[in-house]
Design an enzyme around this catalytic site. Structure first.
Site, PDB file in Angstrom:
ATOM      1  N   HIS B 200       0.845  -1.384   0.020  1.00 36.15           N
ATOM      2  CA  HIS B 200      -0.007  -0.100  -0.197  1.00 36.15           C
ATOM      3  C   HIS B 200       0.802   1.333   0.042  1.00 36.15           C
ATOM      4  O   HIS B 200       0.691   2.244  -0.863  1.00 36.15           O
ATOM      5  CB  HIS B 200      -0.966  -0.014   1.210  1.00 36.15           C
ATOM      6  CG  HIS B 200      -2.079   0.892   1.253  1.00 36.15           C
ATOM      7  ND1 HIS B 200      -3.233   0.864   1.707  1.00 36.15           N
ATOM      8  CD2 HIS B 200      -2.459   2.080   0.475  1.00 36.15           C
ATOM      9  CE1 HIS B 200      -3.950   1.731   1.448  1.00 36.15           C
ATOM     10  NE2 HIS B 200      -3.575   2.570   0.681  1.00 36.15           N
ATOM     11  N   ARG B 343     -12.644  -5.068 -11.845  1.00 38.00           N
ATOM     12  CA  ARG B 343     -12.504  -6.320 -11.982  1.00 38.00           C
ATOM     13  C   ARG B 343     -12.803  -7.154 -10.880  1.00 38.00           C
ATOM     14  O   ARG B 343     -12.631  -7.066  -9.643  1.00 38.00           O
ATOM     15  CB  ARG B 343     -11.043  -6.553 -12.399  1.00 38.00           C
ATOM     16  CG  ARG B 343     -10.553  -8.041 -12.566  1.00 38.00           C
ATOM     17  CD  ARG B 343      -9.112  -8.309 -12.803  1.00 38.00           C
ATOM     18  NE  ARG B 343      -8.216  -8.147 -11.694  1.00 38.00           N
ATOM     19  CZ  ARG B 343      -6.997  -8.041 -11.714  1.00 38.00           C
ATOM     20  NH1 ARG B 343      -6.222  -8.018 -12.824  1.00 38.00           N
ATOM     21  NH2 ARG B 343      -6.240  -7.808 -10.549  1.00 38.00           N
ATOM     22  N   GLU B 442      -6.965 -13.060 -21.050  1.00 37.69           N
ATOM     23  CA  GLU B 442      -5.583 -13.404 -20.659  1.00 37.69           C
ATOM     24  C   GLU B 442      -4.837 -14.790 -20.647  1.00 37.69           C
ATOM     25  O   GLU B 442      -4.054 -15.050 -20.189  1.00 37.69           O
ATOM     26  CB  GLU B 442      -5.208 -12.803 -19.325  1.00 37.69           C
ATOM     27  CG  GLU B 442      -6.389 -13.285 -17.942  1.00 37.69           C
ATOM     28  CD  GLU B 442      -6.207 -12.623 -17.060  1.00 37.69           C
ATOM     29  OE1 GLU B 442      -5.303 -12.029 -16.524  1.00 37.69           O
ATOM     30  OE2 GLU B 442      -7.529 -12.572 -16.431  1.00 37.69           O
ATOM     31  N   ASP B 466      -0.502 -12.052 -18.151  1.00 40.20           N
ATOM     32  CA  ASP B 466      -0.908 -13.590 -17.900  1.00 40.20           C
ATOM     33  C   ASP B 466      -0.679 -14.087 -19.421  1.00 40.20           C
ATOM     34  O   ASP B 466      -0.438 -15.199 -19.590  1.00 40.20           O
ATOM     35  CB  ASP B 466      -1.984 -13.893 -17.251  1.00 40.20           C
ATOM     36  CG  ASP B 466      -1.839 -14.023 -15.958  1.00 40.20           C
ATOM     37  OD1 ASP B 466      -0.862 -14.249 -15.301  1.00 40.20           O
ATOM     38  OD2 ASP B 466      -2.697 -13.639 -15.161  1.00 40.20           O
ATOM     39  N   ARG B 476       7.735 -15.874 -15.326  1.00 43.25           N
ATOM     40  CA  ARG B 476       8.898 -14.515 -15.589  1.00 43.25           C
ATOM     41  C   ARG B 476       9.430 -14.395 -14.118  1.00 43.25           C
ATOM     42  O   ARG B 476      10.375 -13.810 -14.062  1.00 43.25           O
ATOM     43  CB  ARG B 476       8.336 -13.485 -15.941  1.00 43.25           C
ATOM     44  CG  ARG B 476       7.546 -12.855 -15.052  1.00 43.25           C
ATOM     45  CD  ARG B 476       7.449 -11.236 -15.695  1.00 43.25           C
ATOM     46  NE  ARG B 476       6.200 -10.566 -15.117  1.00 43.25           N
ATOM     47  CZ  ARG B 476       5.759  -9.399 -15.578  1.00 43.25           C
ATOM     48  NH1 ARG B 476       6.676  -8.891 -16.382  1.00 43.25           N
ATOM     49  NH2 ARG B 476       4.645  -8.815 -14.869  1.00 43.25           N
ATOM     50  N   CYS B 513      -5.630  -3.601 -20.513  1.00 41.22           N
ATOM     51  CA  CYS B 513      -5.262  -3.317 -19.044  1.00 41.22           C
ATOM     52  C   CYS B 513      -3.882  -3.864 -18.575  1.00 41.22           C
ATOM     53  O   CYS B 513      -3.259  -3.545 -17.444  1.00 41.22           O
ATOM     54  CB  CYS B 513      -6.339  -3.678 -18.087  1.00 41.22           C
ATOM     55  SG  CYS B 513      -6.549  -5.204 -17.841  1.00 41.22           S
TER      56      CYS B 513
END
Lengths: 89, 602
Positions: B200, B343, B442, B466, B476, B513
């Protein structure tokens, strides 16, 4: 009650990490465990006490244990100080 | 390492860059202000509260140490982490904790003062030791002391308080509440021992535009207040006591960056429109309320990806419908009717374990995650949909379903949504009847059947991170194969092209996105493929808009066609780089440490 003398053989002595290891081993046991050097005796379950001994390389310490599991406690401490030499690299 | 030996030598420590920019100035280790501690009396009735305050501070310091220990162990191995266990033992030692508590009760003085007295007594003894190595243990005590005093002062003070002037603030971790209360003009940068890109505090630092590096490990103990430092929020480098030539180089780089961002900021309020008049929807990816304002200020026309997971990760219990509703309303209201894409919760792997009792999986990325949780835990999905629908009357809300890999999943989600809508109608609770629903593309199976999925949707949004990893079968975070993770692989580009094409053929708009939308190197090619919406990380808004405003649509179409004709990722990247260097030379800052094209975790 049992007592045993140890010579600290690892190069850096009982500095922070080894002191932590000793305290952790000591607190596993119910017995009262003391460590002394030059006549100063401290509680081996207190890291501040152990550090204050300034037990550097080559110094001699006495471990004194009193309680129901004193033999297994001594064995564990022997293992740490003599055999593993605080796992120093 | 001794504090003295680090006093004048240049020393570099690598952390994780979380907020761009370069800070140069004196270090201010938060908690180094403990010289301010003065004794004052505590009323008899307050003594137990004072004891409690100390106990709490010690517990907080211990959990901080546990976390640093875990992170250090992951990064540097068990041995390096052992020192933190020692610090915890010190805090638990009866000679420290017990003595301080006893003295509070006896002397009726404040916890800060007495804790300091107790620890400093030992510190002094240590400093008289003959053995040099043993003497250095005083630094362990200092570290422990600072941690507890900082906790004690934490409630009353934020890390920026007591700043003597502009400085780079160092802390173990930054609490969001602390970050937000800082005097911006005094805080040149943030450096923390703990943290990750997605913590955060990192996100807040980005939205406040304060250069920040986190996860530096135990640095606070080496720092004398006022030590000159350079904090590089592009590469994650922290440099203590920089040599004159290092300083000069960084000062130059910093002024180049400042000039560039100043220039880019001028198009803040201008539309994201190509020279020949094609409008591109440019929006921001966000996770927290605090990010909305800065994103809008930098010209986002809305939120293209609102990640809702944090509500589910904050605590051990699931968030209630009311909690979700309140948070959603707060965010929608801050947008003043600019669109936002929610989402629905995308949890998987270890993140899902707590709430969904997911068992250890051999391949979490190929396992139980995203939409795949929704059928078994339909009640959780329904609750989130209810909260979103109820909030939808206050703005322009869209819903995006993550990890769609088949038409059946999309139909299932639409079915649940219809049933939740029916429930709300029956209860006469208003919501947006026309709320658009989209699928996140994705997974390769979704990309290759985008035409089928688009028929079930109002829009599509491509999640590149993804998509790349699944298409190329590359994790990765695995260093043995991470160099094979290539966004510009022809296979990935073809899937993107096809998804856009299929979406348009079915009459729905297509956005992106994923990280690729924030990559300046990709912008022209994506425009050329017909992408309708770019949802980018807030820091990338201005540079992406600048590129959009400087190109023609047909020139992008030609470029995309050429890009799609290449057979390797290298060819594509070389071509895109050469075009970029020709057209946008002014956006490139020549410094080997600072590639303009930065990659961001999503």
């Amino acid at each position: 009650m049992i007592e045993k003398k140890f010579r600290i053989k690892n190069k850096l002595g009982i500095h922070a990490r080894p002191a932590g290891q000793l305290v952790k081993v000591a607190t596993r046991f119910k017995s009262a465990i003391y460590i002394s050097r030059n006549g100063n005796e401290v509680n081996a379950k207190s890291i501040m006490g152990v550090l204050m001994l300034e037990a550097g390389h080559g110094s001699e310490v006495i471990i004194r244990i009193n309680g129901e599991d004193e033999f297994s406690a001594l064995e564990a401490i022997e293992e740490l100080i003599d055999k593993r030499q605080f796992d120093e690299e | 390492m001794h504090a003295e030996s680090a006093a004048s030598q240049e020393m570099r420590i690598k952390g994780l860059a979380v907020s761009q920019g370069i800070a140069i100035g004196p270090a201010f280790p938060f908690g180094s202000g403990i010289q301010d501690v003065r004794p004052h009396e505590v009323a008899a009735a307050e003594v137990e509260a004072e004891v409690q305050r100390l106990t709490q501070a010690i517990e907080n310091a211990k959990s901080e140490l546990t976390r640093i220990g875990e992170e250090t162990q992951e990064r540097l191995g068990e041995r390096s982490a052992e020192i933190f266990e020692v610090h915890i033992l010190i805090l638990d030692d009866p000679e420290i904790r017990g003595a301080a508590i006893r003295r509070i009760r006896e002397e009726r003085l404040n916890a800060e003062w007495l804790f300091l007295q107790v620890v400093e007594k030992y510190e002094q003894s240590f400093s008289h030791f003959k053995d040099e190595y043993m003497r250095a243990r005083a630094t362990d005590l200092q570290d422990v002391k600072r941690r507890v005093i900082r906790q004690l002062q934490g409630a009353a003070k934020s890390p920026g308080d007591g700043l003597p002037g502009p400085a780079v603030v160092f802390a173990a971790d930054l609490m969001p509440s602390e970050t937000i209360h800082l005097r911006r003009d005094y805080v040149l940068g943030f450096a923390t021992e703990l943290g990750s890109r997605t913590s955060h505090a990192a996100i807040l630092a980005r939205s406040l535009k304060v250069p920040s590096v986190v996860g530096l490990g135990p640095v606070c103990q080496y720092l004398v207040p006022g030590t000159p430092v350079i904090l590089d929020g592009y590469s994650g480098q922290l440099i203590l006591n920089p040599a004159p030539e290092t300083l000069e180089r960084y000062e130059k780089t910093r002024s180049l960056y400042e000039a560039l961002s100043h220039k880019l900021a001028r198009s803040r309020t201008l539309p994201a429109r190509t020279k020949d008049g094609k409008d591109i929807e440019l929006s921001a990816n966000i996770e927290f309320f605090e990010e909305v304002q800065p994103a809008i200020a930098d010209g986002a026309i809305g939120v293209g990806l609102y990640r809702t997971e944090y509500l589910f990760l904050m605590r051990d219990e699931l968030p209630t419908e009311e909690e979700q509703y309140a948070e959603y309303v707060r965010i929608i209201d801050a947008l003043h009717r600019q669109p936002i894409i929610f989402r629905t919760f995308d949890l998987g792997g270890d993140k899902a374990q707590r709430h969904f009792h997911v068992h250890q999986e051999a391949n979490p990325f190929l396992g139980y995650r995203g939409v795949r949780l929704y059928s078994e835990r339909e009640e959780v999905f329904r609750m989130q949909l209810r909260a979103i629908l109820r909030a939808s009357v206050r703005g322009r809300v869209r819903i995006l379903i993550p990890m769609i890999s088949s038409v059946a999943e999309m139909r299932f989600c639409r079915g649940v949504l219809e049933s939740v809508k029916e429930e709300l109608r029956a209860a006469a609770i208003p919501f947006d009847e026309e709320i658009p629903v989209g699928a996140m593309i994705e997974v390769p199976s979704a990309a290759v059947s985008a035409d089928l999925i688009a028929r079930e949707c109002d829009f599509l949004s491509i999640g590149t991170n993804d998509l790349i990893q699944y298409t190329l079968a590359v994790d990765r975070s695995n260093r043995y194969v991470d160099q094979m993770y290539r966004a510009f692989s022809p296979s990935v580009l073809r899937l993107i092209r096809d998804t856009i094409h299929h979406g348009h053929a079915q009459g729905v708009w297509v956005g992106m996105c994923g990280e690729m939308a924030s990559d300046p190197l990709a912008t022209m090619a994506l425009i050329g493929m017909g992408l309708d919406e770019f949802s980018v990380s807030p820091v990338s808004l201005l540079v992406i808009k600048d590129i959009i405003r400087r190109v023609h649509f047909d020139e992008c179409e030609n470029l995309a066609e050429r890009v799609l004709s290449y057979s390797t990722a290298d060819e594509v990247e070389n071509y895109l780089s050469s075009v970029f260097r020709r057209k946008f030379r002014d956006l490139i800052i020549h410094d080997p440490n600072h590639p303009l094209v930065r990659r961001e975790q999503n």
